[in-house]
Every structure is written in C-alpha cells, then in structure tokens.
Enzyme design. Structure first.
Site, mmCIF file in Angstrom:
data_model
loop_
_atom_site.group_PDB
_atom_site.id
_atom_site.type_symbol
_atom_site.label_atom_id
_atom_site.label_comp_id
_atom_site.label_asym_id
_atom_site.label_seq_id
_atom_site.Cartn_x
_atom_site.Cartn_y
_atom_site.Cartn_z
ATOM 1 N N VAL A 62 0.809 -1.225 0.000
ATOM 2 C CA VAL A 62 0.000 0.000 0.000
ATOM 3 C C VAL A 62 0.838 1.269 0.000
ATOM 4 O O VAL A 62 0.307 2.356 -0.242
ATOM 5 C CB VAL A 62 -0.983 0.027 1.198
ATOM 6 N N ASN A 88 -7.474 -1.249 5.058
ATOM 7 C CA ASN A 88 -7.293 -1.960 6.321
ATOM 8 C C ASN A 88 -5.825 -2.198 6.663
ATOM 9 O O ASN A 88 -5.496 -2.467 7.812
ATOM 10 C CB ASN A 88 -8.040 -3.302 6.237
ATOM 11 N N TYR A 153 1.717 5.983 15.744
ATOM 12 C CA TYR A 153 0.478 5.293 15.357
ATOM 13 C C TYR A 153 -0.740 6.203 15.553
ATOM 14 O O TYR A 153 -1.618 6.285 14.683
ATOM 15 C CB TYR A 153 0.338 4.027 16.198
ATOM 16 N N ALA A 154 -0.790 6.903 16.687
ATOM 17 C CA ALA A 154 -1.911 7.804 16.950
ATOM 18 C C ALA A 154 -1.948 8.941 15.931
ATOM 19 O O ALA A 154 -3.019 9.332 15.455
ATOM 20 C CB ALA A 154 -1.810 8.367 18.368
ATOM 21 N N ALA A 155 -0.782 9.465 15.582
ATOM 22 C CA ALA A 155 -0.727 10.531 14.583
ATOM 23 C C ALA A 155 -1.212 10.027 13.225
ATOM 24 O O ALA A 155 -1.966 10.713 12.522
ATOM 25 C CB ALA A 155 0.698 11.071 14.464
ATOM 26 N N LYS A 157 -3.225 7.406 12.586
ATOM 27 C CA LYS A 157 -4.649 7.068 12.604
ATOM 28 C C LYS A 157 -5.519 8.321 12.744
ATOM 29 O O LYS A 157 -6.624 8.381 12.184
ATOM 30 C CB LYS A 157 -4.930 6.076 13.734
#
Length: 244
Positions: A62, A88, A153-155, A157
């Site tokens: 991806v 996903n 990861y938070a940034a 998402k």
C-alpha cells in the site's frame, strides 16, 4: 452496494482483513472480493481457494503508488468495476517519543496514513466514472484516545480520520461515500504482543468487559458499504465496547 459488487480489502492476510473478506462473500453471492497482500499470503490464499470463483489475492504494497495503479487496473479489467475499497492495511511500532527512531516514525506513517492516501487517490477516477463508490478507512481508537508510547500510530490514525472527512466532501456529489471506523481492542494478531496481564488490564477499561471480535468490526464495515448507508459520509464510528 447492491447486487454484484467488486471489493478490494487491503491487509487481506490479517485477522480483520480475512473477517472483512468473509463478511462480504457471505453478504451476497455476486460479490467478488480482492484481498490485497504485501508478503504473507497463506491465510488469504486459503480463503481465496475456498471461494475460487469469487475471491482472489492480489499483490499490493500500500505504500507503493505503482502497485496501487496496477491493482486497480487489474480489478477493473476482470470485474469491470470497483465498488468498495477498505483501507485496512497498517501496522504499529510502539515506543516512547523520546526514544522513537526515524524509521519507527516514518514506517508507521507510511503504512497507515500514506497507504490510505494512495488507495483513495488510486480508486477516485474509477469510482467517479461509475458515479458510485464506498471507501471505508480502518482507523483506530488510538486516533481518538491517544495512548502513551504510540505517538507515531496515533498521529497516523488521527490523520486517517482527517483525510476521511476532507475527502468525503470532495467526492460526495459523485455518489462516493468515505467513512472511517475506529476499532478498540479486537481479537486479532495486533494484540499478540500483549501479555495476559496487559489484556486483563485492557478488558477492565472496557465497559462490556470483553474484547471485540473481528466479525463485529466487519459487520459495521458491511453496513457502511451498503445502499442503506448512502447518506452517511465523512463519519467516524467507534467500535470499542463503550470506552469513553
């Protein structure tokens, strides 16, 4: 989505990707599911073998725009259209920000956020030509309740949620909906790194006092891809057992 539909699911070899594939295959016998995979293929190929006429594995990194172009061209050549994209694919590499490496930051942003951007861009022309499309981006509860140790990861998402809202406005008049779902703790490989004590502590935070199941997330995605959800776009749906 009604009748025969062509669906592309990235991260097709993981627990959630497989659950999504199975849900779309069960929803309508006319559905054709494409499972995008980068390297590990065994589970995806098993599902494709079980539904040989309606499910195929397609190579897809991806983070590679050329592979996105090839994948969309292949799908439209075989199926004649591409109705649903489920972004996903992604991964996390947790670390405290002060010790996080450049590679940990960049890799997580690339696989989660850039991969979603490239996917949305790759299918736009096809879906606009059809005057129909459903895009569902798999974000995370970390986008809304960012924990320590997941700055990357938070940034990523959170960025997916912002991308979803902006893109939804751009394509709404073309009959394309774009939505995000934010799963909480779900029983997939993503939780394999957690110890039993960590899982028990996580469950204590969940009002339902249990982990989610992949098929519960898949059911929400299936609805957002349906004709009944045609007036829902730019939305973000938490699927987390009630964590506030």
């Amino acid at each position: 989505m009604s009748g025969t539909a062509s669906i592309l699911i990235t991260g097709g070899n993981g627990g959630l990707g497989l659950a999504l594939g199975e849900a779309f295959l069960k929803a309508d016998e006319g559905n054709h599911v494409w499972l995008g995979v980068r390297s590990r293929r065994e589970k995806a190929e098993a599902l494709a073998t079980a539904h040989a006429e309606r499910c195929q594995v397609i190579p897809l990194d991806v983070t590679n725009s050329e592979q996105w172009t090839t994948a969309v061209e292949t799908i439209t050549k075989v199926s004649g259209r591409l109705d649903v994209l489920v972004n996903n694919a992604g991964h996390h590499e947790d670390a405290l920000l002060a010790t996080m490496t450049d590679a940990q930051w960049n890799d997580v942003l690339q696989s989660n956020l850039s991969g979603t951007f490239l996917g949305c861009r790759a299918v736009t022309r096809t879906m606009m030509g059809q005057r129909f499309g459903r895009i569902i981006n798999i974000s995370s509860l970390s986008a809304l309740m960012s924990p320590a140790g997941q700055a990357n990861y938070a940034a990523a998402k959170s960025g997916m949620v912002g991308l979803t809202q902006s893109f939804a406005k751009e394509v709404a008049r073309a009959g394309i909906t774009v939505n995000a779902v934010c799963p909480g703790y779900v029983e997939t490989d993503a939780l394999s790194a957690m110890t039993d004590d960590q899982k028990r502590a996580a469950i204590q935070r969940i009002p339902m006092r249990r982990l989610g199941r992949p098929e519960e997330v898949a059911a929400a995605v299936l609805f957002l891809a349906s004709a009944q959800a045609s007036y829902i776009t730019g939305a973000t749906l938490k699927i987390d057992g009630g964590i506030l």
